[in-house]
Scaffold this motif. Structure first.
Motif, PDB file in Angstrom:
ATOM      1  N   PRO A  65       0.824  -1.223   0.000  1.00 50.17           N
ATOM      2  CA  PRO A  65       0.000   0.000   0.000  1.00 50.17           C
ATOM      3  C   PRO A  65       0.850   1.261   0.000  1.00 50.17           C
ATOM      4  CG  PRO A  65       0.043  -0.985   2.188  1.00 50.17           C
ATOM      5  CD  PRO A  65       0.732  -1.964   1.273  1.00 50.17           C
ATOM      6  N   ILE A  66       0.259   2.368  -0.369  1.00 49.36           N
ATOM      7  CA  ILE A  66       0.957   3.649  -0.413  1.00 49.36           C
ATOM      8  C   ILE A  66       1.475   4.045   0.965  1.00 49.36           C
ATOM      9  CG2 ILE A  66      -1.177   4.970  -0.082  1.00 49.36           C
ATOM     10  CD1 ILE A  66       1.892   5.969  -2.227  1.00 49.36           C
ATOM     11  N   GLU A  67       0.757   3.648   2.019  1.00 48.24           N
ATOM     12  CA  GLU A  67       1.204   3.968   3.390  1.00 48.24           C
ATOM     13  C   GLU A  67       2.554   3.322   3.691  1.00 48.24           C
ATOM     14  OE1 GLU A  67      -3.212   4.314   3.216  1.00 48.24           O
ATOM     15  OE2 GLU A  67      -1.743   2.762   2.660  1.00 48.24           O
ATOM     16  N   PHE A  68       2.785   2.139   3.103  1.00 50.62           N
ATOM     17  CA  PHE A  68       4.071   1.468   3.308  1.00 50.62           C
ATOM     18  C   PHE A  68       5.200   2.312   2.730  1.00 50.62           C
ATOM     19  CE2 PHE A  68       7.463  -1.033   1.366  1.00 50.62           C
ATOM     20  CZ  PHE A  68       7.967  -1.706   2.461  1.00 50.62           C
ATOM     21  N   TRP A  69       5.020   2.764   1.486  1.00 50.04           N
ATOM     22  CA  TRP A  69       6.078   3.537   0.838  1.00 50.04           C
ATOM     23  C   TRP A  69       6.309   4.873   1.536  1.00 50.04           C
ATOM     24  CZ3 TRP A  69       8.836   0.571  -1.989  1.00 50.04           C
ATOM     25  CH2 TRP A  69       8.256  -0.491  -2.685  1.00 50.04           C
ATOM     26  N   GLN A  70       5.245   5.493   1.985  1.00 50.73           N
ATOM     27  CA  GLN A  70       5.399   6.742   2.727  1.00 50.73           C
ATOM     28  C   GLN A  70       6.193   6.513   4.014  1.00 50.73           C
ATOM     29  OE1 GLN A  70       1.264   7.795   3.152  1.00 50.73           O
ATOM     30  NE2 GLN A  70       1.213   8.978   1.244  1.00 50.73           N
ATOM     31  N   SER A  71       5.846   5.461   4.736  1.00 49.11           N
ATOM     32  CA  SER A  71       6.534   5.151   5.990  1.00 49.11           C
ATOM     33  C   SER A  71       7.996   4.800   5.751  1.00 49.11           C
ATOM     34  CB  SER A  71       5.826   3.992   6.709  1.00 49.11           C
ATOM     35  OG  SER A  71       4.507   4.333   7.060  1.00 49.11           O
ATOM     36  N   MET A  72       8.271   4.032   4.690  1.00 49.31           N
ATOM     37  CA  MET A  72       9.644   3.634   4.403  1.00 49.31           C
ATOM     38  C   MET A  72      10.496   4.820   3.983  1.00 49.31           C
ATOM     39  SD  MET A  72      10.236   0.557   5.204  1.00 49.31           S
ATOM     40  CE  MET A  72      11.938   0.898   4.775  1.00 49.31           C
ATOM     41  N   LEU A  73       9.928   5.736   3.214  1.00 51.59           N
ATOM     42  CA  LEU A  73      10.687   6.916   2.806  1.00 51.59           C
ATOM     43  C   LEU A  73      11.094   7.751   4.016  1.00 51.59           C
ATOM     44  CD1 LEU A  73       8.762   8.082  -0.406  1.00 51.59           C
ATOM     45  CD2 LEU A  73      11.184   7.435  -0.274  1.00 51.59           C
ATOM     46  N   VAL A  74      10.152   7.998   4.907  1.00 55.38           N
ATOM     47  CA  VAL A  74      10.445   8.796   6.108  1.00 55.38           C
ATOM     48  C   VAL A  74      11.421   8.038   7.004  1.00 55.38           C
ATOM     49  CG1 VAL A  74       9.472   9.851   8.180  1.00 55.38           C
ATOM     50  CG2 VAL A  74       8.219   9.972   6.016  1.00 55.38           C
ATOM     51  N   SER A  75      11.164   6.752   7.221  1.00 51.62           N
ATOM     52  CA  SER A  75      12.017   5.946   8.088  1.00 51.62           C
ATOM     53  C   SER A  75      13.450   5.910   7.568  1.00 51.62           C
ATOM     54  CB  SER A  75      11.468   4.516   8.193  1.00 51.62           C
ATOM     55  OG  SER A  75      12.375   3.673   8.866  1.00 51.62           O
ATOM     56  N   SER A  76      13.612   5.642   6.271  1.00 53.11           N
ATOM     57  CA  SER A  76      14.953   5.517   5.693  1.00 53.11           C
ATOM     58  C   SER A  76      15.708   6.840   5.725  1.00 53.11           C
ATOM     59  CB  SER A  76      14.851   5.011   4.252  1.00 53.11           C
ATOM     60  OG  SER A  76      14.222   3.757   4.211  1.00 53.11           O
ATOM     61  N   LEU A  77      14.999   7.937   5.482  1.00 51.13           N
ATOM     62  CA  LEU A  77      15.650   9.245   5.489  1.00 51.13           C
ATOM     63  C   LEU A  77      16.154   9.600   6.884  1.00 51.13           C
ATOM     64  CD1 LEU A  77      16.358  11.734   3.773  1.00 51.13           C
ATOM     65  CD2 LEU A  77      14.157  12.708   4.431  1.00 51.13           C
ATOM     66  N   PHE A  78      15.300   9.421   7.888  1.00 49.77           N
ATOM     67  CA  PHE A  78      15.714   9.721   9.255  1.00 49.77           C
ATOM     68  C   PHE A  78      16.785   8.741   9.734  1.00 49.77           C
ATOM     69  CE2 PHE A  78      11.839  12.244   9.333  1.00 49.77           C
ATOM     70  CZ  PHE A  78      12.207  13.314  10.130  1.00 49.77           C
ATOM     71  N   ALA A  79      16.673   7.477   9.324  1.00 48.16           N
ATOM     72  CA  ALA A  79      17.676   6.482   9.709  1.00 48.16           C
ATOM     73  C   ALA A  79      19.039   6.825   9.124  1.00 48.16           C
ATOM     74  CB  ALA A  79      17.237   5.093   9.250  1.00 48.16           C
ATOM     75  N   MET A  80      19.067   7.291   7.868  1.00 46.81           N
ATOM     76  CA  MET A  80      20.333   7.635   7.239  1.00 46.81           C
ATOM     77  C   MET A  80      21.040   8.755   8.007  1.00 46.81           C
ATOM     78  SD  MET A  80      21.083   9.593   3.658  1.00 46.81           S
ATOM     79  CE  MET A  80      20.351  11.048   4.423  1.00 46.81           C
ATOM     80  N   PHE A  81      20.321   9.855   8.247  1.00 42.90           N
ATOM     81  CA  PHE A  81      20.935  10.954   8.992  1.00 42.90           C
ATOM     82  C   PHE A  81      21.344  10.503  10.393  1.00 42.90           C
ATOM     83  CE2 PHE A  81      18.645  13.708   5.893  1.00 42.90           C
ATOM     84  CZ  PHE A  81      19.735  14.464   5.475  1.00 42.90           C
TER      85      PHE A  81
END
Length: 302
Positions: A65-81
């Motif tokens: 679902p789109i909610e998965f991709w939204q969550s992964m984008l935010v999670s991955s971005l914050f995790a990277m920093f």
């Protein structure tokens, strides 16, 4: 079925407690050998992404679902920093200090719940915060480094240390990352979330490298080949740590999982002594134990 789930979750939590501080050891060793923190994380993401392709039959993208991709984008971005800040902090600070500081993640979570969810902590939560503050003072209060600073001014001075500021920034980012990652795991599986966490993290770090390391990336590649064994050890330990975290988050409330993860603070202190001959270990063990107790009070009783 229930005993199997409980056993798998328990093993995941135990693995996370032990393996994550070991990954920090390899990160510190690499930075001591001139590896750049951003390049370290990019290589780690990239290798883990390639390894994840071995589980291709369990991966999918078309029906997520789109909610998965939204969550992964935010999670991955914050995790990277968060991960890059963490490695930079480890480079300039002591592992036996920075490990226990992660207990402040429980305080961050509590503050977010006050302002965003209107959840007012009880007396146990307040007691937990006081324990974490007291424990961090015990961990950080090296009289040889902070001669002349006592009381409140001493506490302020401790938190002005660059490695502590970087570690606090990293834990805030990782706390946000954990909340969105939990949602992504619920909408998929721990393996799928892990793969896209690595894929997106690699993509974000690659863009960062292109923008900021145009003249130095070749030197970092030479360091990579010279230190390939340590890089592989880091990839293995961080991969196990993240998979274990995903499994734990899939079956446990985020707060309880984060509280149990804080036991790694004690392991970090011991590893700091074992691998880097860091001093004041008994004092730091006592302080880390106090901070862990505070985390438990906030998460379980607060």
């Amino acid at each position: 079925m229930i005993p199997t789930v409980v056993t798998l979750t328990s093993l995941a939590v135990l693995a996370r407690i032990v393996v994550n501080p070991l990954a920090n050891v390899f990160q510190k060793q690499l930075t001591q050998r001139t590896a750049n923190p951003l390049f370290i994380m990019s290589v780690t993401y990239g290798v883990l992404m390639l390894v994840s392709l071995g589980f291709w039959t369990q991966l999918r993208c078309s029906d997520l679902p789109i909610e998965f991709w939204q969550s992964m984008l935010v999670s991955s971005l914050f995790a990277m920093f968060g991960n890059v800040f963490l490695v930079r902090a480890i480079h300039i600070g002591d592992l036996s200090v920075l490990g226990p500081i992660n207990a402040y993640k429980a305080v961050v979570g509590m503050l977010f719940s006050i302002f965003l969810l209107n959840e007012i902590p009880g007396w146990w939560g307040v007691a937990g915060v006081l324990l974490i503050v007291a424990g961090s003072y015990v961990v950080l209060n090296d009289k040889k480094q902070h001669a002349g600073q006592t009381g409140f001014s001493g506490v302020i001075g401790l938190f002005k240390r660059p490695e502590v500021k970087l570690r606090l920034a990293a834990l805030v980012l990782s706390a946000i990352d954990g909340a969105f990652l939990k949602k992504a795991i619920i909408l998929s599986t721990p393996i799928i979330a892990f793969f896209y966490w690595c894929l997106l993290g690699f993509g974000f770090t690659l863009i960062w490298i292109v923008l900021t390391m145009r003249t130095s990336w070749r030197g970092q590649v030479r360091v990579l080949f010279a230190q390939k064994t340590t890089y592989l050890a880091l990839c293995a330990t961080l991969g196990v740590s993240q998979i274990a975290s995903n499994i734990a988050l899939a079956t446990m409330p985020v707060g309880y999982a984060l509280a149990l993860f804080q036991l790694s603070a004690l392991v970090s202190v011991l590893f700091g002594y074992q691998f880097f001959s860091e001093q004041g270990i008994l004092r730091k063990l006592i302080g880390a134990g106090i901070m862990v107790a505070g985390t438990v009070l906030i998460t379980v009783l607060g």
